[in-house]
Design a protein around this motif. Structure first.
Motif, short mmCIF file in Angstrom:
data_model
loop_
_atom_site.label_atom_id
_atom_site.label_comp_id
_atom_site.label_asym_id
_atom_site.label_seq_id
_atom_site.Cartn_x
_atom_site.Cartn_y
_atom_site.Cartn_z
N LEU A 45 1.00 -1.11 -0.09
CA LEU A 45 0.19 0.04 0.04
C LEU A 45 0.80 1.20 -0.13
O LEU A 45 0.62 2.09 -0.97
N ALA A 46 1.89 1.32 0.88
CA ALA A 46 2.78 2.41 0.88
C ALA A 46 3.36 2.65 -0.51
O ALA A 46 3.52 3.68 -1.06
N ALA A 47 3.80 1.68 -1.16
CA ALA A 47 4.36 1.59 -2.58
C ALA A 47 3.60 2.35 -3.53
O ALA A 47 3.86 2.95 -4.28
N VAL A 48 2.30 1.66 -3.48
CA VAL A 48 1.07 2.44 -4.27
C VAL A 48 0.84 3.99 -4.08
O VAL A 48 1.01 4.52 -5.05
N LEU A 49 0.75 4.29 -2.89
CA LEU A 49 0.67 5.57 -2.71
C LEU A 49 1.62 6.38 -3.20
O LEU A 49 1.28 7.59 -3.56
N HIS A 77 1.12 5.58 -17.46
CA HIS A 77 1.54 5.94 -16.30
C HIS A 77 1.28 5.28 -15.19
O HIS A 77 1.90 4.96 -13.98
N LEU A 78 -0.30 4.56 -15.03
CA LEU A 78 -0.82 3.89 -14.25
C LEU A 78 -0.02 2.54 -14.12
O LEU A 78 0.30 2.05 -13.18
N VAL A 79 0.23 1.93 -15.41
CA VAL A 79 0.83 0.66 -15.42
C VAL A 79 2.03 0.71 -15.01
O VAL A 79 2.69 -0.27 -14.22
N PHE A 80 2.86 1.62 -15.26
CA PHE A 80 4.47 2.03 -14.90
C PHE A 80 4.24 2.25 -13.28
O PHE A 80 5.37 1.62 -12.75
N ALA A 81 3.42 2.78 -12.91
CA ALA A 81 3.44 2.95 -11.13
C ALA A 81 3.31 1.66 -10.58
O ALA A 81 3.96 1.50 -9.72
N VAL A 84 6.56 -0.50 -10.99
CA VAL A 84 7.57 -0.25 -10.19
C VAL A 84 7.36 -0.33 -8.88
O VAL A 84 8.41 -0.61 -7.77
N ALA A 85 6.16 -0.19 -8.33
CA ALA A 85 5.77 -0.50 -6.92
C ALA A 85 5.94 -1.69 -6.58
O ALA A 85 6.61 -2.16 -5.64
N ALA A 86 5.43 -2.70 -7.28
CA ALA A 86 5.59 -3.87 -7.39
C ALA A 86 7.09 -4.50 -7.15
O ALA A 86 7.38 -5.38 -6.25
N ASP A 108 -1.77 -7.55 -4.63
CA ASP A 108 -2.06 -6.51 -3.71
C ASP A 108 -1.88 -5.24 -4.64
O ASP A 108 -2.58 -4.02 -4.78
N VAL A 109 -0.60 -4.93 -5.25
CA VAL A 109 -0.20 -3.76 -6.01
C VAL A 109 -1.23 -3.34 -7.11
O VAL A 109 -1.54 -2.22 -7.21
#
Length: 187
Positions: A45-49, A77-81, A84-86, A108-109
């Motif tokens: 969750l922190a990574a996604v935020l 943008h959203l797929v890259f986010a 990168v978060a995962a 989860d991501v």
């Protein structure tokens, strides 16, 4: 390359890329003993935020007046986010002795990123973090459920091989990415 750099800069992507490993490492260091579904999901969750900050430009009028194919830029943008978060969570958790399955982290991501996209499309980029945080908080305070509706509500903490949790995250990811890509962030 220039339009990509301008887009990334206008959305704060470089700052998010610098901040993401720091946030994930700090969350993992604070929560990894013992590394549980709750702590792994909270780190995701922190990574996604961090990854989904900047889902709207600083000037909506400028965004509306340009000739860019915005749906593709927003989709990327959203797929890259999410990627990168995962990746950040999967890499950082390797520092410990008990890494969580990649399927859990990716699920989860993906689902939380979709929720951020839905919130941005429906309520505006300022509220993109609201939906993932609220859903995660409800899942964290609910007792483990055996029923399908209960497993749907608590999907961020469910087993990665549970079809109900996987489908819920998948539907949220696809619908959130589609809504944000097509509509963008609401003003």
């Amino acid at each position: 390359m220039r339009p990509l750099a301008l887009y990334a800069h206008s959305r704060g992507v470089p700052a998010a890329l610098v901040l993401l490993p720091v946030v994930v490492l700090l969350a993992w260091a604070a929560l990894h003993t013992p590394w549980s579904p709750l702590s792994a999901s909270l780190t995701a969750l922190a990574a996604v935020l961090v990854g989904t900050t900047g889902l709207a430009g600083q000037d909506p009028e400028l965004d509306a007046s340009t000739a860019f194919p915005w749906p593709w830029w927003r989709f990327g943008h959203l797929v890259f986010a999410a990627v990168v978060a995962a990746s950040a969570v999967l890499l950082v958790q390797r520092l410990g002795d008990e890494p969580f399955p990649a399927a859990f982290v990716v699920r989860d991501v993906a689902g939380l990123t979709g929720l951020a996209g839905l919130a941005a499309a429906l309520a505006g980029a300022r509220f993109a973090a609201t939906a993932p945080v609220l859903w995660w908080a409800v899942a964290a305070i609910m007792p483990p459920a055996g029923s399908v509706p209960g497993r749907i509500v608590t999907w961020p903490l469910g087993a990665p091989d549970d079809p109900a949790t996987t489908w819920t995250a998948g539907v949220l990811a696809v619908s959130g990415i589609a809504a944000y890509s097509a509509r963008g962030a609401r003003r």
